[in-house]
Motif scaffolding. Sequence first.
Motif, PDB file in Angstrom:
ATOM      1  N   HIS A 250       0.825  -1.211   0.000  1.00  0.00           N
ATOM      2  CA  HIS A 250       0.000   0.000   0.000  1.00  0.00           C
ATOM      3  C   HIS A 250       0.858   1.260   0.000  1.00  0.00           C
ATOM      4  O   HIS A 250       0.670   2.156  -0.833  1.00  0.00           O
ATOM      5  CB  HIS A 250      -0.900   0.013   1.237  1.00  0.00           C
ATOM      6  CG  HIS A 250      -1.998  -0.991   1.189  1.00  0.00           C
ATOM      7  ND1 HIS A 250      -2.640  -1.454   2.318  1.00  0.00           N
ATOM      8  CD2 HIS A 250      -2.581  -1.648   0.150  1.00  0.00           C
ATOM      9  CE1 HIS A 250      -3.558  -2.336   1.980  1.00  0.00           C
ATOM     10  NE2 HIS A 250      -3.534  -2.464   0.668  1.00  0.00           N
ATOM     11  N   TYR A 256      -3.930  -1.130  -4.382  1.00  0.00           N
ATOM     12  CA  TYR A 256      -5.087  -1.553  -3.587  1.00  0.00           C
ATOM     13  C   TYR A 256      -5.940  -2.563  -4.352  1.00  0.00           C
ATOM     14  O   TYR A 256      -6.879  -3.119  -3.814  1.00  0.00           O
ATOM     15  CB  TYR A 256      -5.935  -0.330  -3.200  1.00  0.00           C
ATOM     16  CG  TYR A 256      -5.189   0.603  -2.265  1.00  0.00           C
ATOM     17  CD1 TYR A 256      -5.236   0.422  -0.880  1.00  0.00           C
ATOM     18  CD2 TYR A 256      -4.418   1.648  -2.775  1.00  0.00           C
ATOM     19  CE1 TYR A 256      -4.537   1.267  -0.021  1.00  0.00           C
ATOM     20  CE2 TYR A 256      -3.713   2.491  -1.933  1.00  0.00           C
ATOM     21  CZ  TYR A 256      -3.778   2.294  -0.554  1.00  0.00           C
ATOM     22  OH  TYR A 256      -3.074   3.117   0.295  1.00  0.00           O
ATOM     23  N   ASP A 259      -6.377  -6.015  -2.741  1.00  0.00           N
ATOM     24  CA  ASP A 259      -6.792  -6.063  -1.336  1.00  0.00           C
ATOM     25  C   ASP A 259      -7.679  -7.258  -1.013  1.00  0.00           C
ATOM     26  O   ASP A 259      -7.586  -7.834   0.074  1.00  0.00           O
ATOM     27  CB  ASP A 259      -7.501  -4.765  -0.945  1.00  0.00           C
ATOM     28  CG  ASP A 259      -6.519  -3.651  -0.599  1.00  0.00           C
ATOM     29  OD1 ASP A 259      -5.298  -3.900  -0.714  1.00  0.00           O
ATOM     30  OD2 ASP A 259      -6.960  -2.551  -0.226  1.00  0.00           O
TER      31      ASP A 259
END
Length: 282
Positions: A250, A256, A259
């Motif tokens: 990150h 992201y 994620d």
Amino acid sequence: MINILFSGNEKVFDGVLSCMLSILKRTTTDEPFRFYLFTMDVTRIKPEYTPISDRQTAFLEGIAREYNKDNRVCKVDVTDLYEEEFGHCPNEGAYCSPYTLLRLFADLIEDIPDKLLYLDVDLLFNRDITLLYDIDVSGYEYAAARDHYGKYLLNPNYINAGVLLLNMAKIKRTGLFHKARKLIREKKLVFADQSAIYRSTLKKKMLPQRYNDQKFLHKHTVVRHFSKRLFYLPYPHTANIKQWYVSEIHRIFGYYVFDDILFEYIYQKKKYENENEGRENE
């Protein structure tokens, strides 16, 4: 069946788990997966060179079967093969661990399928694995992308061996891995197995960088490989940031998009640790 090969010791668990989750989460096919884990015990070299455990293997298979009941994870102990072929060879203390050499035994393992995708554990799939696996390699020994730095420093077609789509039937006919093993035994190589494979190749298919992107992440990137790379700021330096270092993914890369994979990895890793707290490695 989609056949995947990883190799390493028990410490590759984080990489195998996160990479496997990326494959399972980014792929829509109903075709089952078979994940092979080549491993060995070479604690004579370093105490931490212990094999992938039965507990780790069983846990990984449990996760894989949540996505498809026909998915399998198969551990293959190649300790005896390693000692016979590479024990005390010039490349045993190469720039990376001796576990990178294990992929060179694929032609010696019974029932290995004719098509096999070898993957380093420090990568994540950004798109469906079938974009890579379904590439036709019938006329080639393997398909691979260029090494990001090697294509400038060594040869424009120098490959990165972290992603290899292997035509095992042709490799057995040409003796590619046999020749590579001979080089490993007899000659010290800067990049060990990667150089041995490159030098022993008769015919390879070059893939676009998106199938093994070692520096950038684009929308079209299929595989993001978190290998060691050069950073220029705030001063020139190298860093080896792996996908399981979630905060660095990150903070430094600003990624992201992974994620869902990485949060599932964190959950499953904690679950494994809780289930096996206080138990010895098996």
